[in-house]
Design an enzyme around this catalytic site. Structure first.
Site, PDB file in Angstrom:
ATOM      1  CG  MET A 187      -1.965  -1.101   1.245  1.00 38.23           C
ATOM      2  SD  MET A 187      -3.246  -0.925  -0.040  1.00 38.23           S
ATOM      3  CE  MET A 187      -2.612  -2.011  -1.299  1.00 38.23           C
ATOM      4  CB  CYS A 419      -9.775   5.844 -13.193  1.00 42.75           C
ATOM      5  SG  CYS A 419     -11.273   5.239 -13.986  1.00 42.75           S
TER       6      CYS A 419
END
Length: 564
Positions: A187, A419
């Site tokens: 992450m 996105c």
């Protein structure tokens, strides 16, 4: 098959590419390939241990369970559903073609038992596993998966700095600023590239040299400094030239954040993405890196206390940077609560990133829409990138993101993209992809999913639902309803997890994945799922009293019974 050094003949694992099926249909081939993609060495942090990211987030409970999942998916019919309980396949049920092919529940414990100690006891007995978010739900796409959310967050930070007059000549970018952070794992590795995509400078600290090296190889990180002093020197030089640059430093944040504070380093923004949600995945000061996992395993309770004490020092420095005028935020890893447990009583004096920057997007049903090309061909992602820009020509931030991602993002495993799209947008993209598969413009089907970090799929009082307007931070009904509605709407697989992102006892969250295989049935399912899934975000925020969410519901036809 050659047996690797680990002694496991299954390794390395790579998803199949191309159009030849290894399962009975694309609806079952897709979860099979995505499970394997999670464990591709390009993606997984420790594939030999089935760990994908986040310290201990696994794709399957054991290698025997992995083998059984693979066997089941390879033979599963389109009117059957595989049930997976914390990484172990426990049953195949006769359902129907609209039902999910896989239903997954990971790490879920009854409230009074939902803590790390009980979880680890059960894990040691082989009864559960930690699924994180997209690790145990088989839709991880590498560091890119969090990259756009990180990019959006830092863009919002840039907007706030400009509006407050702290960086007013930046043109809405991070040009002229230095960000300090830590953690370059699955992450956290998105942070340096997200900062430089926003034209800023980043200093990124990690205790693991292999992570720094990997991020440089994948072009997420630009350079490594020899020392903290060297990092500051490089950062100031780049800042003054208004040149984007990301700098890795080998070190422990609990030592280096206070040291930079003491040095008077000119830091404008501070955050963190170490694996602080799990104290055993955070290296305490004074513990040699080589002894980390052995010490944690030998004395988890003692190690936890040491880690929490180090996190207290780490967070103290973050608060003191804020005292000096820096923009400081928790990036969703629960480090504030661990620091509080470590004895630091000012830990919650800086906000989490969602209430600080992201909640207005959630009110519009916006969140992380991701997809992967089952063909394995990057040309399929290039074609979908083009389609996204044609669908939403007015969205300049989206255009900037897609363009930069195409130029700068290294694919890990199957080529993929992400996105942020909102309610009324996601289903249009999904239907377009399905048409492109049907027409042959794409070589093979597309898998469409999202992070569990979404507008209406999670209850996480230290992250996504922190500081809700009506105080409903801990209400988990919304995540459960999200999973139920996605199941009813025709998602290909659906998951309900506990603890992902912030640790045991702190979150309930749900995920969904759809497969665009070019069929009319897939189109029907996609339209429902990708409409209803983000609608959950709108109604959740309407219910909490957010005016913008109520406006979106009224404008776009989301039915709210209490408003009728």
């Amino acid at each position: 098959m050659t047996t690797p050094a680990s002694g496991n003949p299954r390794l390395p694992i790579h998803a199949a590419h191309g159009t030849e099926l290894t399962a009975r249909s694309w609806q079952t081939e897709a979860p099979l390939r995505m499970l394997m993609n999670n464990l591709d060495p390009e993606n997984a942090e420790r594939p030999e241990d089935l760990v994908v990211y986040g310290g201990t987030g696994k794709a399957a409970r054991s290698w025997e369970a992995y083998d059984a999942i693979v066997r089941s998916l390879s033979t599963l019919a389109d009117d059957e559903t595989l049930l997976v309980q914390s990484g172990k396949p426990v049953g195949v049920m006769r359902t129907h073609e609209w039902a999910p092919r896989v239903l997954i529940a990971n790490s879920n414990l009854v409230g009074d038992w939902a803590n790390w100690e009980e979880f680890r006891r059960l894990e040691d007995l082989g009864l559960t596993m930690y699924g994180q978010m997209t690790a145990g739900s088989w839709i991880y796409i590498g560091t890119q998966g969090i990259l756009q959310g990180t990019y959006e967050t830092f863009a919002a930070v840039a907007d706030k700095l400009a509006a407050s007059g702290r960086n007013e000549h930046s043109g809405g970018t991070l040009a002229g600023t230095i960000t300090l952070t830590a953690g370059l794992g699955g992450m956290g590795g998105a942070q340096p590239l997200a900062v430089t995509m926003n034209d800023g400078v980043a200093i990124c600290i990690d205790v693991d040299q292999s992570r720094i090296t990997r991020r440089i190889e994948h072009r997420y990180l630009d350079v490594q400094a020899d020392s903290l002093e060297h990092a500051v020197e490089l950062a100031v030089e780049a800042r003054d030239a208004r040149r984007p640059l990301s700098i890795g430093v080998l070190g422990n944040a609990a030592v280096d954040f206070p040291a930079l504070l003491e040095m008077g380093a000119p830091i404008d923004i501070v955050t963190d993405q170490t694996s602080a949600h799990d104290p055993l995945s955070y290296l305490p000061v004074g513990v040699p890196f080589e002894e980390w996992h052995a010490r944690a395993e030998a004395d988890p309770a003692g190690f936890t206390k040491e880690a929490q004490a180090s996190m207290a020092a780490h967070v103290r420095a973050m608060v003191e940077f804020q005292d000096k005028g820096a923009e400081v935020f928790d990036y969703g890893n629960s480090i504030r609560d661990e620091a509080r447990k470590g004895g630091y009583d000012r830990a919650f004096e800086f906000p989490g990133f969602v209430p600080a920057y992201i909640r207005p997007l959630f009110c519009e049903g916006k969140g992380p829409f991701r997809w992967a090309a089952l063909s394995g061909d990057p040309a399929d992602i290039a074609a979908t990138d083009k389609a996204i820009l044609e669908l939403f020509p007015e969205n300049e931030r989206l255009r900037k993101w897609i363009t930069m991602a195409g130029e700068r993002v290294h694919f890990q495993g199957l080529p993929a993209r992400i996105c942020w799209l909102g309610y009324g947008e996601r289903h249009l993209a999904g239907l377009k992809f399905n048409e492109m598969v049907a027409s042959g413009e794409l070589k093979a089907p597309i898998v469409i999913g999202r992070d569990h970090l979404d507008c209406g799929s999670v209850a996480s009082p230290y992250r996504e639902t922190e500081a809700m307007l009506d105080g409903s931070d801990a209400i988990a009904d919304w995540a459960l309803l999200n999973a139920l509605v996605n199941t009813a709407s025709g998602a290909t697989w659906v998951s309900i997890h506990h603890g992902g992102g912030v640790g045991m006892g702190r979150s309930i969250h749900a995920g969904q994945v759809c497969v665009a295989d070019g069929t009319p049935l897939a189109a029907e399912k996609i339209e429902r799922v990708l409409t209803n899934d983000p609608a959950m975000g709108v109604i959740r925020h309407v219910d909490a009293g957010y005016d913008r969410a109520a406006e979106v519901a009224a404008e776009r036809g989301v039915r709210i019974p209490m408003a009728e």
